[in-house]
Scaffold this motif. Structure first.
Motif, short mmCIF file in Angstrom:
data_model
loop_
_atom_site.label_atom_id
_atom_site.label_comp_id
_atom_site.label_asym_id
_atom_site.label_seq_id
_atom_site.Cartn_x
_atom_site.Cartn_y
_atom_site.Cartn_z
N ILE A 255 66.25 8.75 48.78
CA ILE A 255 65.11 9.56 49.21
C ILE A 255 63.78 8.80 49.22
O ILE A 255 63.11 8.67 49.98
CB ILE A 255 65.02 11.02 48.50
N ASP A 256 63.75 8.15 48.10
CA ASP A 256 62.41 7.21 47.82
C ASP A 256 62.40 6.02 48.77
O ASP A 256 61.26 6.09 49.47
CB ASP A 256 62.37 6.55 46.41
N LYS A 257 63.61 5.38 49.06
CA LYS A 257 63.67 4.39 50.09
C LYS A 257 63.27 4.73 51.42
O LYS A 257 62.40 4.14 52.36
CB LYS A 257 64.78 3.53 49.85
N GLU A 258 64.17 5.85 51.83
CA GLU A 258 64.04 6.17 53.41
C GLU A 258 62.82 7.32 53.49
O GLU A 258 62.74 7.48 54.60
CB GLU A 258 65.21 6.97 53.71
N CYS A 261 63.98 13.44 52.81
CA CYS A 261 64.92 14.20 51.88
C CYS A 261 65.56 15.20 52.68
O CYS A 261 65.05 15.92 53.36
CB CYS A 261 64.24 14.93 50.72
N LEU A 262 66.88 15.09 52.75
CA LEU A 262 67.73 16.09 53.87
C LEU A 262 68.16 17.09 52.71
O LEU A 262 68.78 17.03 51.68
CB LEU A 262 68.81 15.42 54.45
N ASN A 303 58.29 14.14 52.97
CA ASN A 303 59.04 14.48 54.36
C ASN A 303 60.47 15.27 53.93
O ASN A 303 61.37 14.60 53.23
CB ASN A 303 59.31 13.29 55.24
N LEU A 304 60.41 16.65 54.16
CA LEU A 304 61.54 17.20 54.09
C LEU A 304 62.17 17.68 55.50
O LEU A 304 61.66 18.27 56.20
CB LEU A 304 61.32 18.67 53.28
N THR A 305 63.57 17.53 55.49
CA THR A 305 64.49 17.84 56.76
C THR A 305 65.51 18.99 56.15
O THR A 305 66.43 18.55 55.45
CB THR A 305 64.96 16.62 57.44
N ILE A 306 65.12 20.28 56.60
CA ILE A 306 66.24 21.16 56.14
C ILE A 306 67.40 21.25 57.10
O ILE A 306 67.28 21.50 58.46
CB ILE A 306 65.55 22.58 56.19
N ILE A 307 68.82 21.01 56.92
CA ILE A 307 69.63 21.15 57.59
C ILE A 307 70.82 22.34 57.28
O ILE A 307 71.26 22.34 56.22
CB ILE A 307 70.79 19.92 57.44
N TYR A 308 70.49 23.55 58.11
CA TYR A 308 71.23 24.69 57.77
C TYR A 308 72.10 25.09 58.91
O TYR A 308 71.99 24.61 60.16
CB TYR A 308 70.26 25.74 57.46
N ASP A 309 73.13 25.94 58.78
CA ASP A 309 73.85 26.55 59.80
C ASP A 309 73.09 27.23 60.67
O ASP A 309 72.14 27.70 60.63
CB ASP A 309 74.92 27.69 59.27
N GLY A 310 73.65 27.17 62.22
CA GLY A 310 72.70 27.87 63.38
C GLY A 310 72.75 29.26 63.30
O GLY A 310 72.39 29.82 64.22
N ASP A 311 73.59 30.20 62.18
CA ASP A 311 73.58 31.23 62.59
C ASP A 311 72.43 31.89 62.01
O ASP A 311 71.51 31.34 61.72
CB ASP A 311 74.73 31.82 61.96
N ASN A 312 72.22 33.03 62.35
CA ASN A 312 71.18 34.06 61.80
C ASN A 312 70.89 34.25 60.38
O ASN A 312 69.70 33.81 59.96
CB ASN A 312 71.28 35.57 62.21
N ALA A 313 71.95 34.01 59.52
CA ALA A 313 71.82 33.92 58.18
C ALA A 313 70.91 32.58 57.88
O ALA A 313 70.27 32.33 56.88
CB ALA A 313 73.17 34.09 57.18
#
Length: 660
Positions: A255-258, A261-262, A303-313
């Motif tokens: 995370i530090d190098k790139e 954070c995902l 820098n934070l990138t959130i990767i979540y399911d594409g449904d409503n929840a």
């Protein structure tokens, strides 16, 4: 709290080349060591370490410090954790100062939980890999899910047998306390007998930032009626769910190098992405993001990138932490995985490289995405659209840091365009929410002061192992290059360099170079405030008989002074040991081997005083031109004559000629 004596013993024993060499391949270059910087990607080494001075500096990214700050930055440890790590490395017993009985009990309870969790993790891991039941039921399931042995071993996965008390019996046999076992959540009491809590489940150990196991997530295998899919450790002295991100211990360096954070939801998402080579990933454990989790991310990156399911929840889960992330100054992006997929399954479907491309192409700005969702839900309903305007204004009001002002203004411009409303009106609404927030905060603080008992304020001060050390040191910014300083500041820093490097060397009988410099610069104050501050630090330490030098200044209280010492004394250049070979007749008198400290000190003092005299001459000339009183004119001419005499004496010592 760690005793000051222990800290002093650690700092006395530290060899910075030994410590840094644990993480960076160093090669000797002259009197220093050189390597590839661990804090930013580079192909040409610019990371310098001085063994004699006990300092490091990267001339690429500007990070610098001592052995303790290196361990803190590289391992993402607190000051106390770094001291303990170094103490363990050098075999130093950590002595702790007196603490309250309550604090002592808390510390002992925490240590007991660490020990029993460590035992349980080892037990579960062995049950997974070394027993027939573990291999047949759990290991085969993990392999079917696509997880290989290296990733299983890296994260320390395990299995709790489908028996009532296999772990309980093993723990009791090894004389672990019944009370500690119950508090850990590993077991429960049934009819006055201990029974395992996680039986028949795959175990995911959860580590803190120093790699200790603080709890477990236990996943059911297959389907069982009324049984929850996951069971987690109950909160105790070391496990507080709101402060934990699964996988952060393994992801922190990447995370530090790139510088990104995902964030995913589940344990297996972290494992799947890590196995595919995407290692800057952590999981929130299926809960809404908390302020403590966001601050943990902020220790590594903005820098934070959130990767979540594409449904409503998934969308709702992603949006819940938005305002807190904005308040913390994080740059947040959102990536939604197609319906029916999760990050683990999708990376297997696409492969690592295509998955990375998918992430880059589908990052959505969090604010604009929220506005898109709000407007989609509002449709043509005026009331709902009005609510959307208020909701987005409230979110924008959370961007409150001065350095983020431009970002906030750009969001207001874009959002007002999408909403088709007046930009000034949206700005006014954002400011209203900002004022309301401040009013609530002031009201709360006023209430807290009203109900605070006498003595509470003193008791609420943070405890530190070392009162001089901050709880969390940010990475030091690159110091300004000397080329950007004025001539006077450069000369001041050169004198400071000589004091730090040669100040304790003899000048003449009963005099050191430091004595000579102090005598010569009397009446000539430094112009730069930071330089003057460091000079006084040195003078006090010298007069107290503390023998100050570069290494000793790396452990003073003032972090800005530490950074200044590194900037002054460590450069990327050294005199080549073959330099004298290029000068005919000089081979027997190598410039490297000669002690040039006295000449360096003499020349530096002369140049410093020459500049001061030149400034004084300019002032007297100006006063002479403005003066109308004859007596005052004679006085100024006398001063000028004296200054010119001093100037000539100094230039004669240098053998220099001043051109008018």
């Amino acid at each position: 709290m760690i005793a000051p004596e222990t800290i002093r013993e650690v700092t006395d024993r530290i060899d910075i080349v030994d410590v840094v060499g644990e993480f960076v391949k160093l090669r000797r270059r002259g009197s220093n060591y050189l390597g590839l910087c661990p804090f930013h990607g580079e192909k040409t080494p610019s990371f310098n370490v001085s063994q004699s001075k006990g300092i490091f500096k990267c001339f690429g990214c500007g990070k610098s410090g001592n052995a303790i700050s290196f361990v803190m930055e590289h391992e993402k440890y607190s000051y106390v954790e770094a001291i303990k790590w170094l103490a363990k490395r050098y075999g130093i017993a950590v002595e702790e100062t007196a603490m309250s009985e309550e604090a002592r009990e808390h510390m002992q309870a925490a240590e007991s939980l660490y020990i029993v969790n460590g035992f349980a993790q080892k037990f579960f891991h062995e049950q997974l890999l070394d027993t027939e039941e573990g291999q047949h039921i759990a290991l085969s399931y993990l392999k079917e899910r696509g997880f290989n042995l290296p990733i299983i071993e890296k994260f320390g996965l395990g299995y709790n047998p489908d028996l009532p008390d296999s772990l309980s019996q093993a723990a009791v046999k090894n004389q672990y306390s019944r009370d500690v076992l119950l508090k850990s959540g590993l077991v429960r009491s049934y009819q006055d007998r201990l029974q395992d809590n996680y039986r028949g489940r795959i175990i995911f150990p959860i580590h803190n930032n120093s790699g200790k196991v603080i709890g477990f997530g236990a996943r059911i295998i297959g389907k069982k009626d009324k049984a929850p899919k996951y069971i987690n450790t109950p909160e105790n002295e070391i496990y507080v769910k709101s402060r934990i991100l699964y996988g952060s211990y393994f992801a922190r360096h990447t995370i530090d190098k790139e510088n990104e954070c995902l964030l995913v939801e589940g344990y297996t998402d972290v494992l799947g992405l890590a196995q595919a080579g995407i290692e800057n990933v952590v999981a929130s454990g299926g809960t809404s993001l908390t302020i403590d989790q966001l601050r943990l991310i902020k220790k590594y990156t903005q820098n934070l990138t959130i990767i979540y399911d594409g449904d409503n929840a998934g969308i709702k889960a992603a949006l819940r932490g938005l305002d807190m992330a904005l308040e913390e100054g994080l740059n947040v992006r959102l990536v939604l995985i197609p319906d029916g997929e999760d990050p683990d399954s999708y990376v297997r479907q696409l492969g690592a490289e295509q998955f990375k491309e998918f992430i880059q192409k589908n990052k959505k700005d969090f604010i604009l995405f929220q506005l898109e969702i709000l407007l989609r839900d509002a449709g043509s309903d005026i009331t709902k659209k009005n609510d959307a305007v208020n909701r987005i204004a409230e979110s924008l009001s959370k961007i409150s840091k001065a350095e983020d002002f431009t970002k906030q203004q750009e969001y207001i411009r874009q959002c007002s365009g999408i909403l088709k409303i007046d930009e000034h009106g949206l700005t006014t609404l954002v400011n209203k929410y900002k004022r309301d927030g401040l009013s609530k905060l002031e009201k709360k603080q006023h209430q807290d002061q009203r109900y605070q008992q006498p003595g509470d304020q003193a008791n609420s001060l943070p405890n530190k192992a070392d009162p001089s050390a901050p709880d969390d040191i940010d990475a030091p910014a690159a110091a300004a290059e000397l080329a950007m300083l004025d001539t006077g500041s450069i000369q001041e820093r050169n004198l400071l360099r000589i004091l730090l490097e040669f100040g304790l060397k003899p000048w003449k009988e009963n005099w050191t170079i430091a004595d000579y410099i102090f005598e010569e610069i009397q009446g000539f104050p430094f112009e730069n405030e930071q330089n003057e501050k460091l000079l006084e630090y040195y003078r006090r330490a010298y007069n107290a008989g503390e023998n100050p030098d570069t290494a000793s200044f790396q452990y003073i209280e003032d972090k800005s002074m530490q950074d200044l010492v590194v900037t002054i004394t460590l450069t990327p250049y050294e005199i080549s040991r073959r330099w004298d070979e290029k000068i005919p007749g000089k081979k027997s008198d190598s410039i490297v081997n000669r002690d040039l400290s006295k000449q360096d000190a003499l020349n530096s003092v002369i140049y410093f005083k020459l500049r001061k005299i030149k400034q004084m001459l300019e002032i007297t000339q100006k006063e002479l031109m403005e003066c109308t009183d004859f007596e005052e004119q004679l006085k100024q001419l006398s001063i000028q004559k004296h200054l010119k005499t001093e100037e000539k004496n100094l230039t004669d010592q240098l053998g220099a000629v001043i051109f008018k």
